[in-house]
Design an enzyme around this catalytic site. Structure first.
Site, PDB file in Angstrom:
ATOM      1  N   PRO A  92       0.508  -1.179  -0.255  1.00 15.01           N
ATOM      2  CA  PRO A  92       0.083  -0.176  -0.039  1.00 15.01           C
ATOM      3  C   PRO A  92       0.623   1.604  -0.006  1.00 15.01           C
ATOM      4  O   PRO A  92       2.063   1.353   0.445  1.00 15.01           O
ATOM      5  CB  PRO A  92      -0.722  -0.372   1.422  1.00 15.01           C
ATOM      6  CG  PRO A  92      -0.090  -1.139   1.952  1.00 15.01           C
ATOM      7  CD  PRO A  92       1.212  -1.756   1.349  1.00 15.01           C
ATOM      8  N   CYS A  93       0.315   2.481  -0.544  1.00 16.25           N
ATOM      9  CA  CYS A  93       0.953   3.605  -0.226  1.00 16.25           C
ATOM     10  C   CYS A  93       0.407   4.198   1.160  1.00 16.25           C
ATOM     11  O   CYS A  93      -0.685   4.456   1.213  1.00 16.25           O
ATOM     12  CB  CYS A  93       0.013   4.763  -1.822  1.00 16.25           C
ATOM     13  SG  CYS A  93       0.931   5.772  -1.446  1.00 16.25           S
ATOM     14  N   GLN A  94       1.077   4.208   1.876  1.00 18.46           N
ATOM     15  CA  GLN A  94       1.014   5.248   3.223  1.00 18.46           C
ATOM     16  C   GLN A  94       2.660   6.042   3.272  1.00 18.46           C
ATOM     17  O   GLN A  94       2.752   6.446   2.375  1.00 18.46           O
ATOM     18  CB  GLN A  94       1.276   3.719   4.185  1.00 18.46           C
ATOM     19  CG  GLN A  94       0.875   2.534   3.958  1.00 18.46           C
ATOM     20  CD  GLN A  94       0.982   1.418   4.681  1.00 18.46           C
ATOM     21  OE1 GLN A  94       1.951   0.775   4.448  1.00 18.46           O
ATOM     22  NE2 GLN A  94      -0.053   1.170   5.879  1.00 18.46           N
TER      23      GLN A  94
END
Ligand code: SAM
Length: 416
Positions: A92-94
């Site tokens: 995921p993009c975090q």
């Protein structure tokens, strides 16, 4: 060099399906695998549910007593992961920002639960020669307040560990695949490889436009040297904290980083004719529950229509949210739109088609969703609820894109 692979955040195995060109399942439920790559370990754990449907599917398709791990990756002792040539995964993009830790002046800490740090830990301990990652294209622009910071942090981590890398935002449909899905793919190679030494002798323009892994797998129209932007993630930034605090950049869709120097440009794909929805949808009618009732039709009409809604933000301010109209249904003459985890639910992003046999509005079936991602039919038909099959396909990737990158990686490893 052996073609051993570790697959992180494995889901239902999109990387493995792509890298080993899997097109069918045998009568026992096992994937029929052309073993170009030898998968020595895989990890998949879904934090939001007790049932582990994606892992169970992976395990059924790729049975193994030792290699498949179903625990939170942050709980895995990275030393126990087998050595491997290629580390791959979609994550995921975090928020990748870091701060100096209070304990120990030199310590640097990222936010808890941010999965990039798990990848970074594995790279630190195992130092695989090659890495292939996939993420949403937003990654290269995030966060809105400090554009490019998160990707800058990631680039700096790779640089600190002795890697060069290339990235490209690829819309699968531009290159013949059945879904308009834009994702950023990142291929990193360690300075100990001969590939690194070979690439170090090429110009950044040549790499981005012709000789790099992405240009070979996904050709682009030639572009002018002047369009290349340059950034430095080493030099004036003494460490990761300095990058996290101060770095910002407008990264283009394509790019290359070596020795702390980053070269980036927007490239134009040489488009190929894509597979369209009509090529993959069921032609002989489908089970009744996929057809929309009148009430559902009304709901979707509203969701896909243009609207203005008064909303309140978290600070209590009211604002007008507006969205434009979408067509009432998805044209069969086009590739699918991006499939999200909400596919199949009553949601604006769910695909609605006119069934070719009955001419009635309906949802896509799970098998059609698998085809949009280029998985074999019934890949997720493992006894899990139907809505999980949609969810899992929304999380997965277009396997054919990985297959094309894999062919290039295979050549690169042969040359080592
Ligand atoms: C974007 S999806 C990747 C899907 C995969 N590429 C596929 O083809 O199905 C990310 C995956 O990471 C898993 N995941 C999330 N947090 C995790 C954690 N802490 N440890 C291991 N896996 C995790 C999710 O369950 C999800 O399947």
């Amino acid at each position: 060099m052996e073609k051993t692979v570790v697959e992180l955040f494995a889901g239902v195995g999109g990387f493995r399906v792509g890298l080993n060109n899997i097109t069918a399942i045998d009568e026992t439920g096992k994937a029929i695998e052309h073993k170009t790559f030898d998968f020595v370990w895989a990890n998949q754990w879904e934090p939001s549910t007790k049932a582990q449907h994606a892992f169970d599917c992976y395990n059924l398709r790729f049975p193994s007593k030792t290699e498949n791990s179903n625990v939170d990756i942050s709980k895995v002792d990275k030393n126990t992961i087998p050595n491997h040539t290629l580390l791959c995964g979609g994550f995921p993009c975090q928020d990748y920002s870091v701060a100096r830790s209070l304990s120990g002046a030199q310590g640097i800490e990222g936010k808890k639960g941010v999965l990039w740090w798990q990848i970074n830990d594995i790279l630190t301990v195992k130092r695989p020669p090659f890495v292939l990652l996939e993420n949403v294209d937003r990654l290269i622009k995030s966060p809105a307040k400090q554009r490019g910071r998160d990707f800058g942090v990631m680039l700096r981590c790779f640089y600190d560990l002795g890697y060069a890398l290339e990235w490209r935002v690829i819309n699968a449909a531009d290159y013949g695949h059945p879904q308009r899905r834009r994702r950023v793919f990142i291929f990193a190679y360690h300075q100990s490889t001969s590939y690194y030494k070979q690439q170090a002798n090429e110009s950044s323009k040549e790499i981005i436009a012709k000789t790099g892994i992405f240009a070979k797998a996904f050709p682009v129209e030639d572009f002018l040297e002047t369009t290349i932007k340059k950034y430095d993630i080493s030099g004036k930034y003494q460490d990761l904290v300095a990058i996290s605090d101060k770095f910002h950049a407008l990264f283009g869709d394509s790019g290359y980083m070596i020795d702390g120097k980053v070269y980036t440009a927007n490239t134009k794909p040489f488009k190929t004719k894509s597979v369209i929805l009509n090529d993959i949808v069921e032609k002989n009618g489908v089970a009744p529950h996929y057809y929309l009732s009148d009430a559902q039709k009304k709901k979707f009409e509203y969701l896909r229509g243009s609207k203005k809604i008064l909303r309140t933000n978290k600070d209590g301010f009211e604002y007008m949210y507006s969205e434009g109209a979408m067509s009432a249904y998805d044209e069969l003459s086009l590739p699918a739109r991006t499939m999200l985890t909400s596919e199949g639910t009553t949601n604006r992003s769910t695909h609605i088609i006119l069934d070719p046999k009955t001419n009635k509005y309906r949802l896509l079936t799970p098998i059609e969703c698998e085809r949009i991602n280029e998985f074999p039919d019934n890949w997720t038909n493992t006894g899990m609820p139907e809505k999980r099959r949609y969810f899992i396909m929304g999380n997965a990737l277009v396997c054919g894109v990985i297959n094309k990158i894999g062919k290039q990686i295979s050549i690169i490893i042969d040359n080592e």
